[in-house]
Design a protein around this motif. Structure first.
Motif, PDB file in Angstrom:
ATOM      1  N   PHE A 165       0.821  -1.206   0.000  1.00 33.50           N
ATOM      2  CA  PHE A 165       0.000   0.000   0.000  1.00 33.50           C
ATOM      3  C   PHE A 165       0.863   1.267   0.000  1.00 33.50           C
ATOM      4  N   SER A 251      -6.681  -1.779  -4.694  1.00 31.78           N
ATOM      5  CA  SER A 251      -5.874  -1.335  -3.550  1.00 31.78           C
ATOM      6  C   SER A 251      -6.072   0.152  -3.298  1.00 31.78           C
ATOM      7  N   LEU A 321      -5.062  -9.633  -2.376  1.00 33.96           N
ATOM      8  CA  LEU A 321      -5.579  -8.348  -1.895  1.00 33.96           C
ATOM      9  C   LEU A 321      -6.152  -8.505  -0.487  1.00 33.96           C
TER      10      LEU A 321
END
Length: 467
Positions: A165, A251, A321
């Protein structure tokens, strides 16, 4: 102009109106001093100890300015009030801050034992255990409560991101700088969004020192993801492939959602009259939500993340994810627990006076028993906010109300100081960078909730003129 339009007599009257810079500056100073006199009187008359919040920042002339706010009881209500804004002429060490505040207290005959709590940012100069400002204050008032601003702790708690991230955020910042930071690209992108009928046409910058910017920036990018992808493809940018990657878009959507939730929490703890009890409850609720979100994500449910839910549609969310999101939520859960440990310092009877009991103080326990059987008080408790209810009990149940308010009055944040710095930037501009003492009076007149007693000031000026 007045003589031509209204005549000679009107022009003579206009000449009697003083409009010089010294006159206006003097009147601002007179109003400021009158406001301060009232505030000092109210502080002295407060039935409970006061709370202080303070923070320092650099103004346009590179001078460090210390802003102090105070909170106390006035006419049965909690009042937040601007105290002063003074320059730290040399260093900004704890001793300098303490000296400035101590000199102010001595000048206005405010005793340190009148202070019950202080709230500052987390800088070592403010909260250092040995030589910080809080430590110096505790030498004068050993039982004082020293608090680290909730908003600063919140910003530190959400700062850390897992590598995946962190890379997504880095790409987003670079894309914003590529489009918004270049004048031609910005104009072309804005026109392109208008032609596509987008609700918004401008991307938002990410600024590290602004608490809400990250969430707002990511939400805007997620909203304009399709437009950004087309724009980057036409300009043959290296970032185009990111916005064509499904994992990257999902994301990004998750980050926009989670920082949106964090922004909501941050905003709910801002504002005047916020107290530590309310802020603690909101943080504890958020920590429990994180645990719930982890379980939901592991079960394939993304309902709590609306942007992610919209982008992902009916498809099954990818295991990678899920793993990344759970890892981030776990990290967030850890840092939130680190910066916001369980606070057991608030007695239950303060929040639930008609249900809870008291074990430690027999005198206060008698007052609590009397309060619990008072039907009128029960009605007020249902209709008034917690702080308003205890302020209302200061006459009938003095000891009990004072003990409760000692827990409610302390500032949880330095929100008012941060807000005051924005006013300082508007008052002390590059064209007025020599403002020193004048800044203090201008700031007080602009920010104080107490109104100057104009009639009293006018009567005093007339009396001086007659002599």
């Amino acid at each position: 102009m007045v003589e031509l339009i209204l005549g000679t007599e009107a022009a003579k009257k206009m000449k009697n109106v003083p409009l010089s810079n010294n006159v206006i500056g003097g009147r601002v100073e007179d109003m400021s001093c009158d406001i301060l006199d009232q505030i000092v009187e109210e502080i002295q008359a407060s039935p409970t100890r006061i709370s202080l919040q303070l923070d320092e920042s650099t103004d346009v002339s590179n001078l460090s300015q210390l802003i102090v706010y105070t909170r106390y009881i006035k006419d049965g209500e909690i009042k937040d009030e601007f105290l002063f804004c003074l320059a730290l002429q040399t260093t900004t060490k704890a001793a300098d801050v303490f000296r400035l505040l101590d000199e102010f207290f001595q000048k206005h005959q405010i005793k340190w034992d009148k202070v019950g709590s202080v709230c500052t940012d987390g800088a070592p100069a403010m909260l250092g255990n040995k030589s910080g400002f809080a430590a110096l204050v505790k030498e004068r008032v050993p039982d004082i409560i020293a608090k680290h601003c909730v908003l600063h702790r919140h910003a530190l708690a959400v700062k850390t991101l897992p590598s995946h991230f962190k890379e997504v955020l880095s790409v987003c910042v670079k894309v914003v700088n590529y489009i918004r930071g270049r004048a031609l690209n910005h104009r072309v992108f804005k026109l392109f969004c208008e032609e596509m009928g987008s609700e918004h046409q401008v991307l938002l910058f990410h600024t590290v020192v602004r608490w809400l910017s990250r969430g707002k920036m990511l939400a805007r990018i997620a909203e304009l993801a399709d437009e950004i992808a087309i724009f980057l493809r036409e300009y043959q940018s290296d970032f185009a492939e990111n916005f064509e990657d499904e994992i990257f878009i999902l994301s990004l959507s998750y980050l926009a959602d989670i920082f949106g939730h964090l922004n909501d929490l941050n905003l709910s703890m801002q504002g005047m009259f916020a107290n530590n009890i309310d802020c603690t409850e909101k943080v504890e609720a958020f920590k429990k939500k994180i645990s719930l979100w982890k379980l939901q994500i592991q079960g394939g449910n993304v309902g709590s993340f609306p942007i992610l839910d919209e982008k992902h549609g009916d498809k099954t969310i990818q295991p990678m994810l899920v793993e990344n999101i759970v890892a981030h939520l776990s990290l967030l859960e850890t840092t939130m627990a680190q910066y916001f440990p369980m606070d057991h310092s608030f007695p239950e009877w303060i929040q639930q006076p008609f249900l809870a009991d008291m074990d430690d103080d027999d005198n206060l326990k008698e007052e609590l028993i009397d309060l619990q059987v008072n039907q009128g008080c029960q009605t007020k408790f249902r209709t008034l906010p917690l702080s308003g209810f205890w302020c209302d009990q200061l006459v009938a149940y003095t000891g009990l109300a004072k003990a409760a308010l000692e827990m409610i009055i302390p500032f949880p944040t330095t929100y008012l100081c941060e807000k005051a710095f924005s006013t300082m930037l508007q008052i002390k501009t590059t064209a007025r960078n020599r403002l020193q003492i004048g800044l203090l009076h201008d700031m007080r007149v602009a920010l104080a909730n107490t109104k100057p007693r104009i009639e009293k000031l006018v009567a005093y000026k007339q009396q001086q003129k007659s002599h």
